[in-house]
Design a protein around this motif. Sequence first.
Motif, short mmCIF file in Angstrom:
data_model
loop_
_atom_site.label_atom_id
_atom_site.label_comp_id
_atom_site.label_asym_id
_atom_site.label_seq_id
_atom_site.Cartn_x
_atom_site.Cartn_y
_atom_site.Cartn_z
N ALA A 98 0.70 -1.33 0.20
CA ALA A 98 0.40 -0.48 -0.14
C ALA A 98 1.20 1.43 -0.23
CB ALA A 98 -0.51 -0.58 1.44
N THR A 99 1.89 1.20 1.00
CA THR A 99 3.00 2.21 0.72
C THR A 99 3.44 2.38 -0.91
OG1 THR A 99 3.30 2.22 3.64
CG2 THR A 99 5.34 3.14 1.85
N ASP A 101 2.90 1.52 -3.49
CA ASP A 101 1.18 1.97 -4.52
C ASP A 101 0.88 3.57 -4.28
OD1 ASP A 101 -0.76 1.23 -5.72
OD2 ASP A 101 -2.38 2.34 -4.98
N ALA A 102 1.13 3.92 -2.81
CA ALA A 102 1.52 5.74 -2.47
C ALA A 102 2.21 6.06 -3.21
CB ALA A 102 0.89 5.98 -1.47
N VAL A 103 3.76 6.12 -2.71
CA VAL A 103 4.42 6.73 -3.39
C VAL A 103 4.75 6.34 -4.85
CG1 VAL A 103 6.01 6.46 -1.16
CG2 VAL A 103 6.13 4.84 -3.07
N GLY A 105 2.28 6.58 -7.08
CA GLY A 105 1.05 6.73 -7.82
C GLY A 105 -0.11 6.22 -8.20
N GLY A 106 0.03 4.92 -8.10
CA GLY A 106 -0.92 3.14 -8.46
C GLY A 106 -0.58 2.63 -9.27
N TYR A 167 -2.99 0.00 7.52
CA TYR A 167 -2.68 1.45 7.12
C TYR A 167 -1.74 1.19 6.48
CZ TYR A 167 -6.14 2.51 10.18
OH TYR A 167 -7.01 2.71 11.17
N PRO A 168 -1.18 2.84 5.49
CA PRO A 168 -2.74 3.83 5.07
C PRO A 168 -3.24 2.81 3.78
CG PRO A 168 -0.25 3.19 3.67
CD PRO A 168 0.10 2.52 4.72
N LYS A 169 -4.79 3.04 3.92
CA LYS A 169 -5.34 2.52 2.80
C LYS A 169 -4.90 3.47 1.22
CE LYS A 169 -8.23 1.67 5.84
NZ LYS A 169 -8.57 0.40 6.09
N THR A 170 -5.41 3.01 -0.01
CA THR A 170 -5.06 2.73 -0.71
C THR A 170 -5.95 3.68 -1.35
OG1 THR A 170 -5.74 0.81 -2.09
CG2 THR A 170 -3.91 0.74 -1.66
N GLU A 171 -5.78 3.69 -2.35
CA GLU A 171 -6.56 4.83 -3.31
C GLU A 171 -7.36 3.99 -4.10
OE1 GLU A 171 -4.38 9.58 -4.17
OE2 GLU A 171 -3.79 7.48 -5.08
#
Length: 344
Positions: A98-99, A101-103, A105-106, A167-171
């Motif tokens: 999930a982290t 995926d955040a850094v 941008g999906g 956590y974190p939650k993904t988009e």
Amino acid sequence: MHEVKLGLHTFGDITLNDDGTRTSDAQTIRNIVDEAVLGDELGLAYFGVGEHHRHEFAVSSPEIVLAAAASRTRNIHLGTAVTVLSSDDPVRAYERFATLDAVSGGRAEAIVGRGSFTESFPLFGYDLRDYEVLFEEKLDLFARLRDERPVTWEGTTRAALADADVYPKTENGFPVWVGVGGTPASVVRTARYGFNLMLAIIGGAPARFRPFVDLYHRSLEEFGRDRLPIGVHSPGHIADTDEQAWEELYPAMEANRNAIGAERGWPPYSRLQFQHDVGPDGALFAGSPETVARKIAAAVRVLDVDRFDLKYANGTMPHAMLMRSIELYGTTVAPMVQDLLRDA
């Protein structure tokens, strides 16, 4: 035929420098990031990094390497090849993805599996006698975490969870694949959980895996699930000619196979076996761009898969040689494969 996505895999093999000395683990990792950047520049779909815990390989924490690659790339999807879920904690693994995926941008994807090496089990305090139950239970928990809602879960291989959140939650979530070596039970389990199927074809003709493709489709239907993507992972190497590619690959392949084979009781690797493996009925996708493109297109046709990932790093091949292989894969092999599939 539909257009197939083409990607790259590496296990982070320790390479040799131009003078024949061993590349450091640190430099190997930096080189892997450069290889991911090149794959992105060439428009390839996926870059996967394997997890290992032994001296032949530099990467034990692939998500950190992939996060570094994320900072220097724009479009290529980034993930593992594979995450050894049996000796990992599913909650921590999910949070790492999930982290990532955040850094990125999906752009994160996970390929999870039991792995083909066992060093991680004693390293992290697991008993190999629990090999099957470890993967079954941890895959079950990982599947529940995908909903990103509080989870209540109980098993025998880790502490129970009561209304626990991650956590974190993904988009938008991230794709999850299960790496399968070719057992019917693994294929059915992958379908039951609704994960994508990644076939590790490292020996024999790709056509012999067609029954597993059909089983996966039937299983998805029986479980009431829509069609999901299927991918193939196979080793190979590309150079300007067949002869050059084979001469570059064979010494590294022989040394790698014999070192691991000595531990597992395999017979010595030979030129005869190598020539079979690079032939039409073998699992090595090595040769000139045209040779490799035709072999990939043939495998895609017979298996009707959605993605093909070339394991481009095989033993101690120098970084510059790997970069050239990636360059030919992206500039010549990839468009040729699509042309061959459109003309089929």
